[in-house]
Scaffold this motif. Sequence first.
Motif, PDB file in Angstrom:
ATOM      1  N   LEU A 228       0.825  -1.201   0.000  1.00 50.61           N
ATOM      2  CA  LEU A 228       0.000   0.000   0.000  1.00 50.61           C
ATOM      3  C   LEU A 228       0.862   1.255   0.000  1.00 50.61           C
ATOM      4  O   LEU A 228       0.586   2.220  -0.729  1.00 50.61           O
ATOM      5  N   ARG A 229       1.891   1.242   0.810  1.00 47.24           N
ATOM      6  CA  ARG A 229       2.800   2.398   0.877  1.00 47.24           C
ATOM      7  C   ARG A 229       3.466   2.632  -0.467  1.00 47.24           C
ATOM      8  O   ARG A 229       3.558   3.773  -0.943  1.00 47.24           O
ATOM      9  N   ASP A 230       3.954   1.560  -1.091  1.00 45.40           N
ATOM     10  CA  ASP A 230       4.613   1.705  -2.395  1.00 45.40           C
ATOM     11  C   ASP A 230       3.654   2.265  -3.437  1.00 45.40           C
ATOM     12  O   ASP A 230       4.027   3.117  -4.252  1.00 45.40           O
ATOM     13  N   ALA A 231       2.401   1.782  -3.413  1.00 44.06           N
ATOM     14  CA  ALA A 231       1.425   2.254  -4.396  1.00 44.06           C
ATOM     15  C   ALA A 231       1.132   3.734  -4.216  1.00 44.06           C
ATOM     16  O   ALA A 231       1.045   4.494  -5.196  1.00 44.06           O
ATOM     17  N   LEU A 232       0.994   4.174  -2.957  1.00 43.10           N
ATOM     18  CA  LEU A 232       0.651   5.573  -2.702  1.00 43.10           C
ATOM     19  C   LEU A 232       1.831   6.514  -2.943  1.00 43.10           C
ATOM     20  O   LEU A 232       1.649   7.638  -3.425  1.00 43.10           O
ATOM     21  N   THR A 233       3.038   6.059  -2.612  1.00 42.69           N
ATOM     22  CA  THR A 233       4.205   6.933  -2.777  1.00 42.69           C
ATOM     23  C   THR A 233       4.722   6.961  -4.215  1.00 42.69           C
ATOM     24  O   THR A 233       5.396   7.919  -4.609  1.00 42.69           O
ATOM     25  N   GLN A 234       4.399   5.925  -4.988  1.00 46.57           N
ATOM     26  CA  GLN A 234       4.894   5.857  -6.357  1.00 46.57           C
ATOM     27  C   GLN A 234       3.818   6.153  -7.403  1.00 46.57           C
ATOM     28  O   GLN A 234       4.022   5.954  -8.592  1.00 46.57           O
ATOM     29  N   VAL A 235       2.666   6.655  -6.939  1.00 43.28           N
ATOM     30  CA  VAL A 235       1.539   6.820  -7.845  1.00 43.28           C
ATOM     31  C   VAL A 235       1.828   7.810  -8.975  1.00 43.28           C
ATOM     32  O   VAL A 235       1.267   7.703 -10.068  1.00 43.28           O
ATOM     33  N   GLN A 236       2.743   8.763  -8.751  1.00 46.68           N
ATOM     34  CA  GLN A 236       3.034   9.756  -9.773  1.00 46.68           C
ATOM     35  C   GLN A 236       4.036   9.268 -10.819  1.00 46.68           C
ATOM     36  O   GLN A 236       4.090   9.812 -11.920  1.00 46.68           O
ATOM     37  N   ARG A 237       4.805   8.240 -10.477  1.00 42.87           N
ATOM     38  CA  ARG A 237       5.838   7.794 -11.409  1.00 42.87           C
ATOM     39  C   ARG A 237       5.727   6.330 -11.822  1.00 42.87           C
ATOM     40  O   ARG A 237       6.522   5.854 -12.634  1.00 42.87           O
TER      41      ARG A 237
END
Length: 275
Positions: A67-76
């Motif tokens: 979940l953290r990876d999805a939210l923090t990487q959503v722009q790239r």
Amino acid sequence: MDLVLLLKAAIMGLVEGLTEFLPISSTGHLILAGSLLDFADAKAKVFDIAIQTGAIVAVIIVYWQRLRDALTQVQRSEAARRLVANVAIGFLPAVALGLLFGKLIKAHLFNAPVVASTFILGGLVILWAERRPAAAAPRLVEADDMRAIDALKVGLVQCLAMIPGTSRSGATIIGGMLLGLSRKAATDFSFFLAIPTLVGAGAYSLYKERDALALTDLPVFTVGFIVSFLSAWACVRWLLRYISSHDFVPFAWYRIAFGAVVLVTWLGGWVQWAD
């Protein structure tokens, strides 16, 4: 401090944690447990929100890194954007149909014959889903491979869980499998979808029942929350291991047996199967 009341809260929390994310309907089990424990007064609805929150927190922790990876990487990251978008798309049908038909369903479908029928019918659907040749050759192996249309279809299937006894997890997992997802992909997406769905439903219910809140209930709510969290955390981790080498057939037979329990307890007048 009422130790008996705390024990009842712990049992209810355990029931919630062990059934919320399995395809067996936590609502049906909570009704039965609450009736047998005489734990179904006006504050029970607020208590149910508290223990459901504990189960949600457990899923968030189990899937925290993803979940953290999805939210923090959503722009790239295209994969992250697709996952976030799919969860949002899958969540919307439940919001729309819940607001439109929630009261109507509670008024007319929350009774023993409906609960028993959905338990049994759900078990038969699981048996059929697992025995199809397509179950061994899914179209999508990972939840990350899902398209927007796949998410929308699972979201629509999730709405079936508004009918008591259906099971939100059962509807999304088995529905996802019928739509071509692998057992793992359907389970993962079911858990992702549970977070906004249960948080939204809980917040809405808490707002409606806010007048029933009292500081004196905090110990009971805390015990239920903690037990629900711990049991849900263990159950989710177990289920993820289980599906790697097993199917859902045992849950199907359990649902059919529990449907019979609903009918027996209703006919005997032991449980009031109404909301």
